[in-house]
Enzyme design. Structure first.
Site, PDB file in Angstrom:
ATOM      1  N   ASP A 175      44.808 -11.164  49.135  1.00 48.74           N
ATOM      2  CA  ASP A 175      45.706 -11.155  47.987  1.00 48.74           C
ATOM      3  C   ASP A 175      46.378 -12.529  47.889  1.00 48.74           C
ATOM      4  O   ASP A 175      46.167 -13.399  48.723  1.00 48.74           O
ATOM      5  CB  ASP A 175      46.717 -10.023  48.092  1.00 48.74           C
ATOM      6  CG  ASP A 175      47.671 -10.191  49.272  1.00 48.74           C
ATOM      7  OD1 ASP A 175      47.614 -11.239  49.941  1.00 48.74           O
ATOM      8  OD2 ASP A 175      48.450  -9.265  49.529  1.00 48.74           O
ATOM      9  N   ASP A 188      41.980  -0.729  46.943  1.00 53.28           N
ATOM     10  CA  ASP A 188      42.558  -0.939  48.273  1.00 53.28           C
ATOM     11  C   ASP A 188      43.896  -0.234  48.341  1.00 53.28           C
ATOM     12  O   ASP A 188      44.545  -0.015  47.307  1.00 53.28           O
ATOM     13  CB  ASP A 188      42.770  -2.425  48.553  1.00 53.28           C
ATOM     14  CG  ASP A 188      44.038  -2.946  47.890  1.00 53.28           C
ATOM     15  OD1 ASP A 188      45.030  -3.192  48.608  1.00 53.28           O
ATOM     16  OD2 ASP A 188      44.061  -3.084  46.650  1.00 53.28           O
ATOM     17  N   CYS A 203      33.870  17.226  58.635  1.00 51.52           N
ATOM     18  CA  CYS A 203      33.837  15.776  58.866  1.00 51.52           C
ATOM     19  C   CYS A 203      33.067  15.464  60.145  1.00 51.52           C
ATOM     20  O   CYS A 203      33.215  16.153  61.160  1.00 51.52           O
ATOM     21  CB  CYS A 203      35.267  15.247  58.969  1.00 51.52           C
ATOM     22  SG  CYS A 203      35.387  13.465  59.269  1.00 51.52           S
ATOM     23  N   CYS A 244      33.220  12.318  61.603  1.00 54.07           N
ATOM     24  CA  CYS A 244      33.739  11.061  62.159  1.00 54.07           C
ATOM     25  C   CYS A 244      33.938  11.186  63.667  1.00 54.07           C
ATOM     26  O   CYS A 244      33.898  12.279  64.236  1.00 54.07           O
ATOM     27  CB  CYS A 244      35.044  10.665  61.468  1.00 54.07           C
ATOM     28  SG  CYS A 244      36.516  11.545  62.055  1.00 54.07           S
ATOM     29  N   CYS A 296      36.742  13.684  64.698  1.00 48.86           N
ATOM     30  CA  CYS A 296      36.437  15.108  64.512  1.00 48.86           C
ATOM     31  C   CYS A 296      35.311  15.586  65.430  1.00 48.86           C
ATOM     32  O   CYS A 296      35.242  16.770  65.766  1.00 48.86           O
ATOM     33  CB  CYS A 296      36.086  15.374  63.052  1.00 48.86           C
ATOM     34  SG  CYS A 296      37.514  15.204  61.946  1.00 48.86           S
ATOM     35  N   HIS A 330      40.073   8.623  61.396  1.00 48.74           N
ATOM     36  CA  HIS A 330      39.676   9.738  60.536  1.00 48.74           C
ATOM     37  C   HIS A 330      39.998   9.472  59.068  1.00 48.74           C
ATOM     38  O   HIS A 330      39.154   9.685  58.188  1.00 48.74           O
ATOM     39  CB  HIS A 330      40.370  11.031  60.977  1.00 48.74           C
ATOM     40  CG  HIS A 330      40.193  12.139  59.995  1.00 48.74           C
ATOM     41  ND1 HIS A 330      39.050  12.909  59.923  1.00 48.74           N
ATOM     42  CD2 HIS A 330      41.001  12.578  58.985  1.00 48.74           C
ATOM     43  CE1 HIS A 330      39.157  13.770  58.930  1.00 48.74           C
ATOM     44  NE2 HIS A 330      40.330  13.590  58.346  1.00 48.74           N
TER      45      HIS A 330
END
Length: 379
Positions: free
Chosen positions: A94, A268, A306, A308, A311, A337
């Site tokens: 930014d 974002d 999930c 991931c 998980c 997660h």
């Protein structure tokens, strides 16, 4: 050729959302895409290797904070931000303009630039459009942003008009100051608050300057989501079809879906990492605050839908214990997660666009997540 280009792949027949690829000097990524925020050259508690494992394609860095520490000169000496933080994919920085908004009690705006008070020690700082671009040139990010003012919402019409016209003047100065256009793409930022005629004015003035990409700024700053969606929908028609479109500061699941439908490519937000630090998790069935007492002997994963790392290996009861005990590992697991959840959500959005079924996907997602399709609540 500009350093960053947009390739259109297809438009969803059902929703009008677009699927594309953004090409950068450090690789390409499909859009719509969520971009994790690495404010100080790191996504809080995550390693670059973990980010890659969850299919992160592009990261953000914060010009203002990296300018203060370690200093753009140090990053330049290290070989640029990619080498400094060990990330070989695309990076967007930014401009420092958001700090004009978020540090409103610590700054003074003039035509020349912005005088800040350091957010921790109160010392005087000054950033001009030229300074912002020089810092970003030193950082070496693939996408850099023009220096702008993000006015508060609501704000008086005359104030917003004066602000966006100054932002346009600053944008011209940014273009003139940019020293590495073949290696870094400078995006313009459309402002205008909640006033449609000012959004149109800002967009048209910036499009005339022929930036290689455009962002919509000044939204997701506390206004009701219907107002944000209305402004995005209206502004989109004035944005080039053949260049990336970046909606700044948006990261709730419903807003990502809605604004993908409205034609945005890049998003974002610090939301997934910020809420993870207090044990709040995004799941396919809605928000789950894992530190709550009801999970003390719940040995299921955070989200049974999930796959991931968190998980697959850990239970709600264990995560609750870690968060309650102020253990960093707990924050790492909830952060992993949440980021995985949003990245997977955008992967599913892209697949739904390919198959011309994004509205059907939205309806099914909202129903499972516990949101009203016609009037979704804030996350």
């Amino acid at each position: 050729m500009p350093a960053v280009t947009y390739e259109h792949i297809k438009t969803c027949k059902q929703s009008g959302a677009r699927l594309g690829i953004v090409h950068t000097p450090h690789g390409s990524f499909e859009t719509p895409m969520f971009m994790p925020v690495g404010t100080k050259a790191t996504v809080k508690t995550m390693s670059p290797e973990e980010l890659k494992a969850m299919n992160t394609k592009i990261l953000l860095g914060n010009t203002y904070h990296l300018w203060l520490q370690p200093g753009n000169d140090i990053v330049k000496k290290a070989g640029g931000l990619h080498q400094f933080m060990n990330w070989d994919g695309p990076i967007l920085t930014d401009s420092g303009g958001f700090q004009v908004f978020s540090l409103s009690n610590l700054r003074k705006i003039s035509e020349e630039g912005v005088e800040f008070r350091h957010h921790t020690n109160g010392s005087k700082l000054f950033m001009s459009p030229e300074d912002s671009i020089q810092i970003q040139n030193d950082l070496g990010s693939d996408i850099i942003m023009a220096f702008d003012e993000c006015p508060p919402m609501p704000a008086e019409y005359d104030y917003v008009k004066d602000s966006l016209e100054r932002t346009t003047r600053w944008a011209k100065r940014c273009l003139k100051a940019h020293q590495r256009p073949d290696e870094q793409a400078l995006f313009g930022i459309i402002q205008g608050g909640e006033y449609k005629d000012l959004r149109k004015q800002s967009a048209q003035e910036l499009v005339e300057l022929d930036f290689p990409g455009y962002a919509i700024g000044g939204l997701s700053v506390g206004e009701p989501k219907p107002v944000m969606y209305e402004m995005v929908k209206y502004t989109e028609q004035f944005m080039p079809k053949d260049k990336p479109r970046y909606l700044m500061g948006v990261g709730s699941p419903d807003a990502l879906i809605e604004c993908s439908i409205l034609g945005m490519d890049m998003f974002d937000c610090v939301l997934p990492t910020r809420i993870a630090r207090n044990g709040t998790c995004m799941t396919s069935k809605g928000r789950l605050v894992v530190k709550n007492a009801q999970f003390k002997d719940d040995f299921r994963p955070l989200d049974e839908n999930c796959d991931c790392y968190t998980c697959r290996h850990y239970t709600r009861a264990y995560l609750r214990h870690l968060i309650k005990a102020d253990e960093t590992f707990g924050i790492r697991l909830t952060t992993y997660h949440n980021l995985h959840f949003l990245l997977k959500l955008m992967e599913d959005v892209r697949q739904a666009i390919r198959e011309d079924r994004l509205l059907d996907f939205k309806e099914a997602f909202y129903e499972q997540y516990g949101l009203n399709v016609e009037n979704p609540k804030n996350f």
